[in-house]
Scaffold this active site. Structure first.
Site, PDB file in Angstrom:
ATOM      1  N   GLU A   1     -25.525  19.296  -4.690  1.00  0.00           N
ATOM      2  CA  GLU A   1     -26.630  18.861  -5.822  1.00  0.00           C
ATOM      3  C   GLU A   1     -25.874  17.611  -6.422  1.00  0.00           C
ATOM      4  O   GLU A   1     -26.446  17.090  -7.296  1.00  0.00           O
ATOM      5  CB  GLU A   1     -26.684  20.014  -6.783  1.00  0.00           C
ATOM      6  CG  GLU A   1     -26.999  21.348  -6.423  1.00  0.00           C
ATOM      7  CD  GLU A   1     -28.367  21.368  -5.956  1.00  0.00           C
ATOM      8  OE1 GLU A   1     -29.168  20.429  -5.662  1.00  0.00           O
ATOM      9  OE2 GLU A   1     -29.026  22.707  -5.579  1.00  0.00           O
TER      10      GLU A   1
ATOM     11  N   TYR B   1     -35.592  23.065 -33.163  1.00  0.00           N
ATOM     12  CA  TYR B   1     -34.085  22.719 -32.566  1.00  0.00           C
ATOM     13  C   TYR B   1     -34.565  22.211 -31.226  1.00  0.00           C
ATOM     14  O   TYR B   1     -33.703  21.405 -30.688  1.00  0.00           O
ATOM     15  CB  TYR B   1     -33.433  24.031 -32.664  1.00  0.00           C
ATOM     16  CG  TYR B   1     -33.404  24.469 -33.861  1.00  0.00           C
ATOM     17  CD1 TYR B   1     -32.666  23.860 -35.048  1.00  0.00           C
ATOM     18  CD2 TYR B   1     -34.127  25.561 -34.278  1.00  0.00           C
ATOM     19  CE1 TYR B   1     -32.556  24.518 -36.370  1.00  0.00           C
ATOM     20  CE2 TYR B   1     -34.122  26.006 -35.594  1.00  0.00           C
ATOM     21  CZ  TYR B   1     -33.364  25.427 -36.968  1.00  0.00           C
ATOM     22  OH  TYR B   1     -33.184  25.812 -37.920  1.00  0.00           O
TER      23      TYR B   1
END
Length: 220
Positions: free
Chosen positions: A70, A116
């Protein structure tokens, strides 16, 4: 703390946070003109110096272990913004589940349910499905028109950047929680933060929300 020490500590923290089952996930830290990246198939909680690959900023393998497949995701985030110094890619359950759903909007797969999420992570676009390790994953991230510090890879999981490994992990934890809350409230008459509230939070916390990128990323 050296960049290598930062990476090894980050591996242990990701496991402690419950974000990386088995040998899944990969981490990197930028060290000047080099990228230190966890090696392929290495459990992050047992990451050792010999398990770390060294790449240049174009993704070429310079030294060390075989890099995670990746690596294009990590390279792309560093190329998008030189302020990014750490990247986390994990397969945490709630974020993976949300990545299997249709996105909330074009600019964010996840709705603004808590302040948040908007403050700490910001908009998180869903990128197209690609097979794990496909270099096009990096191309998709690099060319996305949306300002971002995190993205969901369709049917795969999250990738998150930060100015430090601790910041990137903290955002990954917040993203996982936002995905969990989104799943818990799906199918119920839920109340999302309105446009004025999200805009004000994004402004106060310098968080991306609704904006397209203004960064001059290096195109490959």
């Amino acid at each position: 703390m050296s960049a290598l020490e930062e990476l090894l500590a980050a591996g242990a923290r990701v496991v402690e946070e419950g974000l990386s089952p088995g040998s899944s996930g990969n981490l990197s830290v930028r060290d000047g003109d080099r990228i230190l990246l966890s090696g392929t198939g290495v459990p992050l909680g047992r990451l050792r110096p010999e398990d770390v690959a060294v790449l240049d900023l174009e993704g070429q393998h310079l030294d060390g272990a075989e890099p995670s497949k990746e690596s294009p995701l990590h390279v792309a985030f560093y190329q998008r913004d030189p302020a990014h110094r750490a990247v986390v890619h994990v397969h945490s359950a709630s974020a993976v589940a949300v990545s299997c759903l249709e996105p909330w909007s074009e600019h964010s797969a996840i709705p603004p349910l808590t302040p948040y999420f908007v403050m700490r992570v910001g908009q998180t676009p869903l990128l197209p499905y690609r097979a794990p390790g496909d270099p096009a994953l990096g191309d998709d991230l690099l060319s996305s028109p949306w300002a971002m510090r995190a993205a969901l890879l369709a049917n795969h999981g999250p990738v998150v950047a930060g100015s430090t490994a601790d910041e990137a992990i903290g955002r990954t934890v917040e993203l996982e929680e936002a995905c969990r809350i989104a799943l818990l409230t799906t199918g119920h008459p839920r109340r999302e933060l309105d446009a004025a509230a999200t805009s004000e939070l994004a402004r106060r916390w310098s968080s991306p929300w609704g904006q397209r990128t203004t960064l001059t990323a290096a195109r490959r």
